[in-house]
Design an enzyme around this catalytic site. Structure first.
Site, PDB file in Angstrom:
ATOM      1  N   ARG A 178      30.220  42.021  40.385  1.00 49.77           N
ATOM      2  CA  ARG A 178      29.413  41.335  41.391  1.00 49.77           C
ATOM      3  C   ARG A 178      29.581  39.831  41.198  1.00 49.77           C
ATOM      4  O   ARG A 178      29.277  39.306  40.130  1.00 49.77           O
ATOM      5  CB  ARG A 178      27.953  41.740  41.155  1.00 49.77           C
ATOM      6  CG  ARG A 178      26.970  41.413  42.204  1.00 49.77           C
ATOM      7  CD  ARG A 178      25.919  42.503  42.257  1.00 49.77           C
ATOM      8  NE  ARG A 178      26.563  43.723  42.714  1.00 49.77           N
ATOM      9  CZ  ARG A 178      26.760  44.025  43.997  1.00 49.77           C
ATOM     10  NH1 ARG A 178      26.352  43.210  44.948  1.00 49.77           N
ATOM     11  NH2 ARG A 178      27.362  45.137  44.341  1.00 49.77           N
ATOM     12  N   TYR A 237      27.187  30.438  26.355  1.00 47.82           N
ATOM     13  CA  TYR A 237      26.848  29.388  27.321  1.00 47.82           C
ATOM     14  C   TYR A 237      28.075  28.541  27.573  1.00 47.82           C
ATOM     15  O   TYR A 237      28.717  28.108  26.621  1.00 47.82           O
ATOM     16  CB  TYR A 237      25.710  28.504  26.797  1.00 47.82           C
ATOM     17  CG  TYR A 237      24.614  28.384  27.834  1.00 47.82           C
ATOM     18  CD1 TYR A 237      24.890  27.834  29.083  1.00 47.82           C
ATOM     19  CD2 TYR A 237      23.338  28.869  27.588  1.00 47.82           C
ATOM     20  CE1 TYR A 237      23.899  27.768  30.051  1.00 47.82           C
ATOM     21  CE2 TYR A 237      22.353  28.805  28.559  1.00 47.82           C
ATOM     22  CZ  TYR A 237      22.635  28.250  29.789  1.00 47.82           C
ATOM     23  OH  TYR A 237      21.662  28.202  30.751  1.00 47.82           O
ATOM     24  N   THR A 252      33.751  37.283  47.970  1.00 47.41           N
ATOM     25  CA  THR A 252      33.077  38.009  46.893  1.00 47.41           C
ATOM     26  C   THR A 252      34.157  38.706  46.076  1.00 47.41           C
ATOM     27  O   THR A 252      35.290  38.872  46.539  1.00 47.41           O
ATOM     28  CB  THR A 252      32.126  39.093  47.438  1.00 47.41           C
ATOM     29  OG1 THR A 252      32.911  40.025  48.207  1.00 47.41           O
ATOM     30  CG2 THR A 252      31.027  38.518  48.307  1.00 47.41           C
ATOM     31  N   ASP A 285      35.075  32.695  55.487  1.00 42.78           N
ATOM     32  CA  ASP A 285      34.225  33.488  54.595  1.00 42.78           C
ATOM     33  C   ASP A 285      34.784  34.907  54.588  1.00 42.78           C
ATOM     34  O   ASP A 285      34.413  35.745  55.403  1.00 42.78           O
ATOM     35  CB  ASP A 285      32.769  33.460  55.069  1.00 42.78           C
ATOM     36  CG  ASP A 285      31.859  34.208  54.097  1.00 42.78           C
ATOM     37  OD1 ASP A 285      32.372  34.776  53.121  1.00 42.78           O
ATOM     38  OD2 ASP A 285      30.631  34.213  54.331  1.00 42.78           O
ATOM     39  N   LYS A 313      33.424  43.584  46.634  1.00 41.44           N
ATOM     40  CA  LYS A 313      33.494  44.482  47.801  1.00 41.44           C
ATOM     41  C   LYS A 313      34.818  45.253  47.713  1.00 41.44           C
ATOM     42  O   LYS A 313      35.038  45.925  46.724  1.00 41.44           O
ATOM     43  CB  LYS A 313      33.279  43.679  49.083  1.00 41.44           C
ATOM     44  CG  LYS A 313      31.843  43.087  49.104  1.00 41.44           C
ATOM     45  CD  LYS A 313      31.481  42.319  50.361  1.00 41.44           C
ATOM     46  CE  LYS A 313      30.056  41.769  50.240  1.00 41.44           C
ATOM     47  NZ  LYS A 313      29.684  40.911  51.380  1.00 41.44           N
ATOM     48  N   GLU A 344      28.648  25.721  30.321  1.00 37.96           N
ATOM     49  CA  GLU A 344      28.567  24.808  31.464  1.00 37.96           C
ATOM     50  C   GLU A 344      29.834  23.977  31.538  1.00 37.96           C
ATOM     51  O   GLU A 344      30.329  23.520  30.510  1.00 37.96           O
ATOM     52  CB  GLU A 344      27.383  23.850  31.294  1.00 37.96           C
ATOM     53  CG  GLU A 344      26.058  24.440  31.695  1.00 37.96           C
ATOM     54  CD  GLU A 344      24.938  23.410  31.579  1.00 37.96           C
ATOM     55  OE1 GLU A 344      23.832  23.717  31.991  1.00 37.96           O
ATOM     56  OE2 GLU A 344      25.188  22.298  31.066  1.00 37.96           O
TER      57      GLU A 344
END
Ligand SMILES: *Cc1c(COP(=O)(O)O)cnc(C)c1O
Length: 415
Positions: free
Chosen positions: A243, A62, A234, A208, A237, A64
């Site tokens: 991903r 974890y 991303t 984008d 791609k 954060e």
């Protein structure tokens, strides 16, 4: 390669013993990927090294917050991984700041809007029927619900972005932000033009670059980084990583972008994915990746030319990128029917909206097949199979056999 391959095999053995039902699903999907032709423009094959990072115990952590400022203990090692991913992204793209935590491309766009906009603000973006993404103002998406989107389009004759319309709409509507980027545009965007219009009307420019960012990394497409206030992308791609998403910006927006990702729109970062992004950025900075990016474009150009020769209407007459959109109507078939027939032949691609058309067309890309090692010769064979099936001169079942033998020569992963 062999070390990571052994890791994958060991993981597969554990899974088969403990959960054969799920293991069989994974094996079946791996068989599907290696026995059919992957022409989905947004897909690629990650390296075994990226898969090894994704399947690592970093998944347990974890984390954060950001390196050196976490809300959880025990982050000293994953902090090193995230710093490495950030530094590699900044170097690779020449950006002053990188945030590598967005869980997806859509999460990166959400963070960009959160950093720059307030609900109700006007945003100018490529309209969805012309190739805009859901996050560019679809009424089914947060973007269309929370912002006032105005859509520009592409020219009916050329298929190219209508610059006059962009300028006219920007002057008339005074958007707070202008978005350039698309899920289906096969040409390079003129980032300098968008910057000029944004400056004229006092808007932010958001690029984008989810699709072309991998080509940018390999030097095969112009970079939006020098022009846009924020670049969203991303990592899965053409870039060939795990991903996920990423945001690049100048140092003056760094703090706003970081707070927009966490805590505004996300919780804890996925540290296994962040580590896998670092691996992918490392791979993309190697000279072999520049050769890969060039080959992706050469393959797409060959494929586009052969599809046009066979009578399909290729949008904009060709491509500068990995991506092609085409209307198969002259062969007597619409996009949706074409996709189904091709699927029966083991040729996997998408259908998509075509600007200024009623029926849907086809969208395909060469990122995955190029990773497999296919070149222009293979693209000729792929085009012949594809158009033969669409024309009805090749039976899908017989094309299926040819597809199987073609891809067998280019296994995406060692067996
Ligand atoms: C793929 C894509 C996205 C979204 O990426 P996800 O990871 O599916 O959320 C956003 N914008 C554009 C232009 C894209 O092509």
């Amino acid at each position: 390669m062999s070390v990571t391959h052994d890791v994958l095999e060991a993981d597969a053995d554990v899974l088969s013993r403990q959960d054969p039902e799920l293991a069989e699903i994974l094996f079946a999907e791996r068989r599907r990927q290696s026995t059919t032709l992957q022409l989905i423009a947004a897909e690629n094959f990650t390296s075994p090294a990226v898969l090894a990072a994704l399947g690592s115990p970093l998944a347990n952590k974890y984390a954060e917050g950001y390196p050196g400022a976490r809300h959880h203990g025990g982050c000293e090692i994953v902090d090193v991984a995230e710093r490495l991913a950030v530094e590699r992204a900044q170097d690779l793209f020449g950006a002053e700041h990188a945030n590598v935590q967005p869980h997806s491309g859509s999460a990166a766009v959400l963070a960009a809007y959160a950093a720059l906009l307030r609900p109700g603000d006007t945003v100018l973006a490529l309209g969805l029927p012309h190739g805009g993404h859901l996050t560019h103002g679809s009424p089914a998406n947060f973007s269309g619900r929370w912002f006032d989107f105005v859509g520009y389009g592409v020219d009916a004759e050329t298929g190219l972005v209508d610059h006059d319309q962009v300028r006219t709409l920007a002057r008339a509507r005074r958007p707070k932000a202008i978005v350039c980027g698309s899920i289906a545009y096969p040409r390079h965007l003129d980032h300098a033009f968008f910057r000029e219009v944004a400056d004229e009307v006092g808007a932010y420019l958001v690029a984008d670059a989810a699709h072309p960012i991998g080509l940018v990394a390999g030097g095969a497409a112009p970079s939006p980084v020098p022009y846009a206030d924020i670049v969203c992308a991303t990592t899965h791609k053409v870039l060939r990583g795990p991903r996920g998403g990423m945001v690049l910006c100048g140092s003056e927006l760094a703090e706003r972008v970081d707070r927009a990702v966490f805590p505004f729109t996300q919780g804890g970062a996925q540290m296994h994915t962040v580590a896998a992004k670092a691996v992918a950025f490392g791979e993309a900075s190697a000279p072999s990746f520049a050769a890969y990016a060039r080959q992706v474009v050469a393959n797409a150009r060959t494929l586009a030319a052969r599809l046009a020769d066979a009578g399909l209407v290729v949008t904009t007459g060709g491509t500068d990128t990995h991506l092609i959109t085409a209307d198969p109507a002259p062969l007597g078939v619409d996009g949706r029917t074409a996709r189904g027939r091709l699927a029966a032949a083991g040729i996997v691609l998408d259908c998509c909206a075509l600007p200024h058309a009623h029926a849907r067309g086809l969208r395909l890309g060469t990122a995955a097949v190029t990773t497999q090692g296919m070149g222009q010769r293979e693209m000729e064979a792929v085009a012949a199979l594809l158009t033969g099936v669409l024309r009805g001169t090749t039976e899908p079942a017989s094309a299926r056999d040819d597809v199987r033998s073609l891809v067998a020569e280019f296994p995406p992963y060692p067996d």
